[in-house]
Design a protein around this motif. Structure first.
Motif, PDB file in Angstrom:
ATOM      1  N   ALA A   1     -39.866 -32.440  -4.021  1.00 54.47           N
ATOM      2  CA  ALA A   1     -38.736 -32.183  -3.120  1.00 54.47           C
ATOM      3  C   ALA A   1     -38.433 -33.432  -2.293  1.00 54.47           C
ATOM      4  O   ALA A   1     -37.264 -33.781  -2.088  1.00 54.47           O
ATOM      5  N   HIS A   2     -39.464 -34.109  -1.837  1.00 54.01           N
ATOM      6  CA  HIS A   2     -39.260 -35.361  -1.098  1.00 54.01           C
ATOM      7  C   HIS A   2     -38.610 -36.415  -1.994  1.00 54.01           C
ATOM      8  O   HIS A   2     -37.672 -37.096  -1.577  1.00 54.01           O
ATOM      9  N   ALA A   3     -39.078 -36.513  -3.208  1.00 52.10           N
ATOM     10  CA  ALA A   3     -38.519 -37.508  -4.136  1.00 52.10           C
ATOM     11  C   ALA A   3     -37.054 -37.214  -4.445  1.00 52.10           C
ATOM     12  O   ALA A   3     -36.235 -38.137  -4.533  1.00 52.10           O
ATOM     13  N   GLU A   4     -36.722 -35.944  -4.572  1.00 49.03           N
ATOM     14  CA  GLU A   4     -35.351 -35.565  -4.910  1.00 49.03           C
ATOM     15  C   GLU A   4     -34.372 -35.838  -3.766  1.00 49.03           C
ATOM     16  O   GLU A   4     -33.163 -35.939  -3.988  1.00 49.03           O
ATOM     17  N   LEU A   5     -34.869 -35.992  -2.552  1.00 50.33           N
ATOM     18  CA  LEU A   5     -33.993 -36.272  -1.414  1.00 50.33           C
ATOM     19  C   LEU A   5     -33.146 -37.517  -1.637  1.00 50.33           C
ATOM     20  O   LEU A   5     -32.006 -37.589  -1.177  1.00 50.33           O
ATOM     21  N   LYS A   6     -33.676 -38.504  -2.325  1.00 51.64           N
ATOM     22  CA  LYS A   6     -32.910 -39.730  -2.623  1.00 51.64           C
ATOM     23  C   LYS A   6     -31.632 -39.370  -3.377  1.00 51.64           C
ATOM     24  O   LYS A   6     -30.540 -39.813  -3.021  1.00 51.64           O
ATOM     25  N   THR A   7     -31.764 -38.571  -4.406  1.00 58.47           N
ATOM     26  CA  THR A   7     -30.621 -38.160  -5.219  1.00 58.47           C
ATOM     27  C   THR A   7     -29.658 -37.294  -4.418  1.00 58.47           C
ATOM     28  O   THR A   7     -28.440 -37.480  -4.474  1.00 58.47           O
ATOM     29  N   VAL A   8     -30.202 -36.353  -3.668  1.00 57.93           N
ATOM     30  CA  VAL A   8     -29.372 -35.399  -2.929  1.00 57.93           C
ATOM     31  C   VAL A   8     -28.591 -36.103  -1.821  1.00 57.93           C
ATOM     32  O   VAL A   8     -27.384 -35.883  -1.673  1.00 57.93           O
ATOM     33  N   THR A   9     -29.259 -36.952  -1.039  1.00 61.41           N
ATOM     34  CA  THR A   9     -28.552 -37.632   0.050  1.00 61.41           C
ATOM     35  C   THR A   9     -27.507 -38.605  -0.491  1.00 61.41           C
ATOM     36  O   THR A   9     -26.429 -38.736   0.091  1.00 61.41           O
ATOM     37  N   ALA A  10     -27.785 -39.244  -1.604  1.00 59.17           N
ATOM     38  CA  ALA A  10     -26.776 -40.122  -2.214  1.00 59.17           C
ATOM     39  C   ALA A  10     -25.555 -39.310  -2.645  1.00 59.17           C
ATOM     40  O   ALA A  10     -24.411 -39.743  -2.462  1.00 59.17           O
ATOM     41  N   ALA A  11     -25.776 -38.124  -3.205  1.00 61.24           N
ATOM     42  CA  ALA A  11     -24.662 -37.258  -3.623  1.00 61.24           C
ATOM     43  C   ALA A  11     -23.856 -36.784  -2.411  1.00 61.24           C
ATOM     44  O   ALA A  11     -22.617 -36.786  -2.441  1.00 61.24           O
ATOM     45  N   ILE A  12     -24.548 -36.405  -1.353  1.00 57.68           N
ATOM     46  CA  ILE A  12     -23.866 -35.961  -0.129  1.00 57.68           C
ATOM     47  C   ILE A  12     -23.017 -37.094   0.435  1.00 57.68           C
ATOM     48  O   ILE A  12     -21.839 -36.902   0.771  1.00 57.68           O
ATOM     49  N   GLU A  13     -23.592 -38.268   0.545  1.00 55.62           N
ATOM     50  CA  GLU A  13     -22.880 -39.387   1.161  1.00 55.62           C
ATOM     51  C   GLU A  13     -21.688 -39.829   0.319  1.00 55.62           C
ATOM     52  O   GLU A  13     -20.618 -40.137   0.863  1.00 55.62           O
ATOM     53  N   ALA A  14     -21.826 -39.815  -0.989  1.00 53.52           N
ATOM     54  CA  ALA A  14     -20.696 -40.167  -1.860  1.00 53.52           C
ATOM     55  C   ALA A  14     -19.583 -39.124  -1.737  1.00 53.52           C
ATOM     56  O   ALA A  14     -18.399 -39.465  -1.631  1.00 53.52           O
ATOM     57  N   ALA A  15     -19.965 -37.847  -1.734  1.00 54.21           N
ATOM     58  CA  ALA A  15     -18.974 -36.769  -1.643  1.00 54.21           C
ATOM     59  C   ALA A  15     -18.238 -36.801  -0.306  1.00 54.21           C
ATOM     60  O   ALA A  15     -17.006 -36.711  -0.261  1.00 54.21           O
ATOM     61  N   LEU A  16     -18.975 -36.942   0.787  1.00 51.29           N
ATOM     62  CA  LEU A  16     -18.338 -36.926   2.104  1.00 51.29           C
ATOM     63  C   LEU A  16     -17.547 -38.201   2.379  1.00 51.29           C
ATOM     64  O   LEU A  16     -16.572 -38.162   3.132  1.00 51.29           O
ATOM     65  N   THR A  17     -17.931 -39.304   1.761  1.00 52.16           N
ATOM     66  CA  THR A  17     -17.126 -40.527   1.877  1.00 52.16           C
ATOM     67  C   THR A  17     -15.739 -40.269   1.305  1.00 52.16           C
ATOM     68  O   THR A  17     -14.721 -40.609   1.920  1.00 52.16           O
ATOM     69  N   GLN A  18     -15.691 -39.647   0.138  1.00 54.67           N
ATOM     70  CA  GLN A  18     -14.405 -39.355  -0.501  1.00 54.67           C
ATOM     71  C   GLN A  18     -13.628 -38.274   0.241  1.00 54.67           C
ATOM     72  O   GLN A  18     -12.423 -38.394   0.444  1.00 54.67           O
ATOM     73  N   ALA A  19     -14.313 -37.210   0.641  1.00 51.06           N
ATOM     74  CA  ALA A  19     -13.636 -36.059   1.240  1.00 51.06           C
ATOM     75  C   ALA A  19     -13.180 -36.320   2.669  1.00 51.06           C
ATOM     76  O   ALA A  19     -12.079 -35.919   3.049  1.00 51.06           O
ATOM     77  N   VAL A  20     -14.008 -36.993   3.458  1.00 49.48           N
ATOM     78  CA  VAL A  20     -13.769 -37.097   4.893  1.00 49.48           C
ATOM     79  C   VAL A  20     -13.537 -38.534   5.361  1.00 49.48           C
ATOM     80  O   VAL A  20     -12.862 -38.764   6.356  1.00 49.48           O
ATOM     81  N   GLY A  21     -14.109 -39.499   4.650  1.00 49.00           N
ATOM     82  CA  GLY A  21     -13.997 -40.883   5.085  1.00 49.00           C
ATOM     83  C   GLY A  21     -14.701 -41.105   6.417  1.00 49.00           C
ATOM     84  O   GLY A  21     -14.132 -41.676   7.341  1.00 49.00           O
ATOM     85  N   TYR A  22     -15.944 -40.668   6.506  1.00 48.32           N
ATOM     86  CA  TYR A  22     -16.692 -40.773   7.754  1.00 48.32           C
ATOM     87  C   TYR A  22     -17.063 -42.227   8.073  1.00 48.32           C
ATOM     88  O   TYR A  22     -17.129 -43.067   7.193  1.00 48.32           O
ATOM     89  N   ALA A  23     -17.340 -42.478   9.360  1.00 41.06           N
ATOM     90  CA  ALA A  23     -17.799 -43.794   9.807  1.00 41.06           C
ATOM     91  C   ALA A  23     -19.327 -43.856   9.866  1.00 41.06           C
ATOM     92  O   ALA A  23     -19.933 -44.897   9.599  1.00 41.06           O
ATOM     93  N   LYS A  24     -19.946 -42.761  10.227  1.00 42.28           N
ATOM     94  CA  LYS A  24     -21.406 -42.614  10.310  1.00 42.28           C
ATOM     95  C   LYS A  24     -21.746 -41.226   9.807  1.00 42.28           C
ATOM     96  O   LYS A  24     -20.876 -40.360   9.707  1.00 42.28           O
TER      97      LYS A  24
END
Length: 142
Positions: A53-76
């Motif tokens: 589960a700890h190892a998978e966090l790398k994949t999951v957080t990368a997916a979240i950040e890519a998705a929210l960058t496109q959807a919301v265009g966040y700064a942080k």
């Protein structure tokens, strides 16, 4: 699924699913695109999660950040692991930005920007808004 996942509206709020984690729409939106990243495990301490589960966090957080960058265009982005009310391991994921963002017919201001997120100003979503926002975010995780 554990009780914490169910409390955050699973399955209606499910945006993405991984082997050890689920990504849920947060039913109260302090910022547009706020999510809950919840471990499927019954662990109530971060260190008690299985190593996979700890190892998978790398994949999951990368997916979240890519998705929210496109959807919301966040700064942080803020990952808050509070676990004061809901005991199972989970993070509140808050895209942060100056001003407002809109999606799926909803506009949400980041009331705490540039400081700490103002969780008290969260927009509480009705069932139809949950369905609309969940449907809007899912394709960004495909």
């Amino acid at each position: 699924m554990n009780a914490t996942i169910e409390k955050f509206g699973f399955p209606a709020t499910l945006v993405a699913e991984f082997e050890h984690w689920v990504v849920l729409l947060r039913p109260a939106q302090p910022t547009l695109g706020a999510l809950v990243l919840a471990a499927k495990s019954d662990a109530t301490a971060f260190g008690d999660l299985p190593a996979d589960a700890h190892a998978e966090l790398k994949t999951v957080t990368a997916a979240i950040e890519a998705a929210l960058t496109q959807a919301v265009g966040y700064a942080k982005i803020n990952y808050l692991m509070l676990m004061m009310v809901d005991p199972h391991v989970h993070f509140h994921v808050l895209p942060r930005y100056d001003g407002e963002r809109s999606g799926a017919g909803l506009t949400v201001a980041d009331a705490g920007w540039p400081g700490q997120p103002d969780l008290g100003q969260a927009v509480k979503l009705a069932d139809a808004q949950i369905a609309a926002l969940t449907g809007w975010l899912k394709p960004y995780f495909a």
